[in-house]
Scaffold this active site. Sequence first.
Site, PDB file in Angstrom:
ATOM      1  N   GLY A  58      46.851  34.894  46.030  1.00  0.00           N
ATOM      2  CA  GLY A  58      46.288  35.844  45.079  1.00  0.00           C
ATOM      3  C   GLY A  58      45.682  37.001  45.851  1.00  0.00           C
ATOM      4  O   GLY A  58      45.210  36.820  46.979  1.00  0.00           O
TER       5      GLY A  58
ATOM      6  N   HIS B 163      38.917  33.688  40.305  1.00  0.00           N
ATOM      7  CA  HIS B 163      38.525  34.228  41.615  1.00  0.00           C
ATOM      8  C   HIS B 163      38.935  35.701  41.725  1.00  0.00           C
ATOM      9  O   HIS B 163      38.142  36.554  42.144  1.00  0.00           O
ATOM     10  CB  HIS B 163      39.203  33.385  42.705  1.00  0.00           C
ATOM     11  CG  HIS B 163      38.988  33.855  44.105  1.00  0.00           C
ATOM     12  ND1 HIS B 163      38.324  33.098  45.050  1.00  0.00           N
ATOM     13  CD2 HIS B 163      39.364  34.993  44.737  1.00  0.00           C
ATOM     14  CE1 HIS B 163      38.295  33.783  46.198  1.00  0.00           C
ATOM     15  NE2 HIS B 163      38.924  34.931  46.036  1.00  0.00           N
ATOM     16  N   GLU B 164      40.188  35.995  41.338  1.00  0.00           N
ATOM     17  CA  GLU B 164      40.676  37.376  41.459  1.00  0.00           C
ATOM     18  C   GLU B 164      39.978  38.299  40.467  1.00  0.00           C
ATOM     19  O   GLU B 164      39.659  39.448  40.792  1.00  0.00           O
ATOM     20  CB  GLU B 164      42.195  37.420  41.269  1.00  0.00           C
ATOM     21  CG  GLU B 164      42.993  36.561  42.242  1.00  0.00           C
ATOM     22  CD  GLU B 164      42.660  36.800  43.701  1.00  0.00           C
ATOM     23  OE1 GLU B 164      42.225  37.913  44.061  1.00  0.00           O
ATOM     24  OE2 GLU B 164      42.808  35.859  44.500  1.00  0.00           O
TER      25      GLU B 164
ATOM     26  N   CYS C  21      39.291  32.920  50.670  1.00  0.00           N
ATOM     27  CA  CYS C  21      39.462  34.296  50.238  1.00  0.00           C
ATOM     28  C   CYS C  21      39.990  35.102  51.429  1.00  0.00           C
ATOM     29  O   CYS C  21      39.461  34.970  52.536  1.00  0.00           O
ATOM     30  CB  CYS C  21      38.133  34.871  49.752  1.00  0.00           C
ATOM     31  SG  CYS C  21      38.242  36.591  49.226  1.00  0.00           S
ATOM     32  N   LEU C  22      41.001  35.901  51.195  1.00  0.00           N
ATOM     33  CA  LEU C  22      41.586  36.676  52.293  1.00  0.00           C
ATOM     34  C   LEU C  22      40.597  37.678  52.869  1.00  0.00           C
ATOM     35  O   LEU C  22      40.769  38.132  53.998  1.00  0.00           O
ATOM     36  CB  LEU C  22      42.847  37.402  51.816  1.00  0.00           C
ATOM     37  CG  LEU C  22      44.008  36.487  51.386  1.00  0.00           C
ATOM     38  CD1 LEU C  22      45.158  37.322  50.839  1.00  0.00           C
ATOM     39  CD2 LEU C  22      44.478  35.620  52.541  1.00  0.00           C
TER      40      LEU C  22
ATOM     41  N   GLN D 171      40.584  44.550  47.251  1.00  0.00           N
ATOM     42  CA  GLN D 171      40.690  44.022  48.614  1.00  0.00           C
ATOM     43  C   GLN D 171      41.496  44.951  49.514  1.00  0.00           C
ATOM     44  O   GLN D 171      41.445  44.832  50.738  1.00  0.00           O
ATOM     45  CB  GLN D 171      41.323  42.620  48.610  1.00  0.00           C
ATOM     46  CG  GLN D 171      40.427  41.564  47.947  1.00  0.00           C
ATOM     47  CD  GLN D 171      41.075  40.200  47.946  1.00  0.00           C
ATOM     48  OE1 GLN D 171      41.881  39.889  47.085  1.00  0.00           O
ATOM     49  NE2 GLN D 171      40.760  39.403  48.954  1.00  0.00           N
TER      50      GLN D 171
ATOM     51  N   HIS E 127      36.793  39.512  41.785  1.00  0.00           N
ATOM     52  CA  HIS E 127      36.927  40.660  42.699  1.00  0.00           C
ATOM     53  C   HIS E 127      36.879  41.979  41.921  1.00  0.00           C
ATOM     54  O   HIS E 127      36.308  42.965  42.400  1.00  0.00           O
ATOM     55  CB  HIS E 127      38.245  40.592  43.466  1.00  0.00           C
ATOM     56  CG  HIS E 127      38.211  39.711  44.685  1.00  0.00           C
ATOM     57  ND1 HIS E 127      37.331  39.904  45.727  1.00  0.00           N
ATOM     58  CD2 HIS E 127      38.968  38.643  45.031  1.00  0.00           C
ATOM     59  CE1 HIS E 127      37.550  38.983  46.665  1.00  0.00           C
ATOM     60  NE2 HIS E 127      38.528  38.205  46.270  1.00  0.00           N
TER      61      HIS E 127
HETATM   62 NI    NI Z   1      39.317  36.565  47.280  1.00  0.00          NI
END
Ligand code: NI
Length: 161
Positions: free
Chosen positions: A43, A133-134, A91-92, A48, A137
């Site tokens: 995701g 989660h996304e 998380c990236l 991000q 963001h």
């Molecule tokens: Ni994330």
Amino acid sequence: MTIRPILLWPDPRLSQVCTPAEDDVSVLIDDMFETMYAAPGRGLAAPQLGVMQRIFVMDELWKTGTPTPMVFINPEITAVSNELITNQEGCLSIPGVLLDIARPLEVTLGWTDLDGAVRSQTFGGFAAACVQHELDHLNGKTTFDRLSPAMRSEKLAEYAS
Ligand code: NI
């Protein structure tokens, strides 16, 4: 398609609320998938990449060999289950950190897809945690913001060291 750099926490843009998506986002979305697959992740949200628009992409199953790319433009949660479940989330933008996050077990989302169609779907399992989660963001929240104050301090200290 271009792999773009992923912002890392505590970049201040990860704490900003995004604005509605602009009209022509097809190149952005191509780049989001390219960047997500290269990371590799399942995701990725536009902020991000430093793009402060309400868009995220998800592919729950590509790591098992079955690509299922989904694009969520201006997503909104329309219903959540009362039952919560705790999952370990990475998380990236917070590499190397897995955090136990409690969220509703199921969530119903409404959004616009890449073709402009209005969609609605109820998600469970990994996808339920991922879409929440996304969506976080897009509202300037990361997994750190979902922790208790004490746990947040502890995990931030670990991340900084
Ligand atoms: Ni994330």
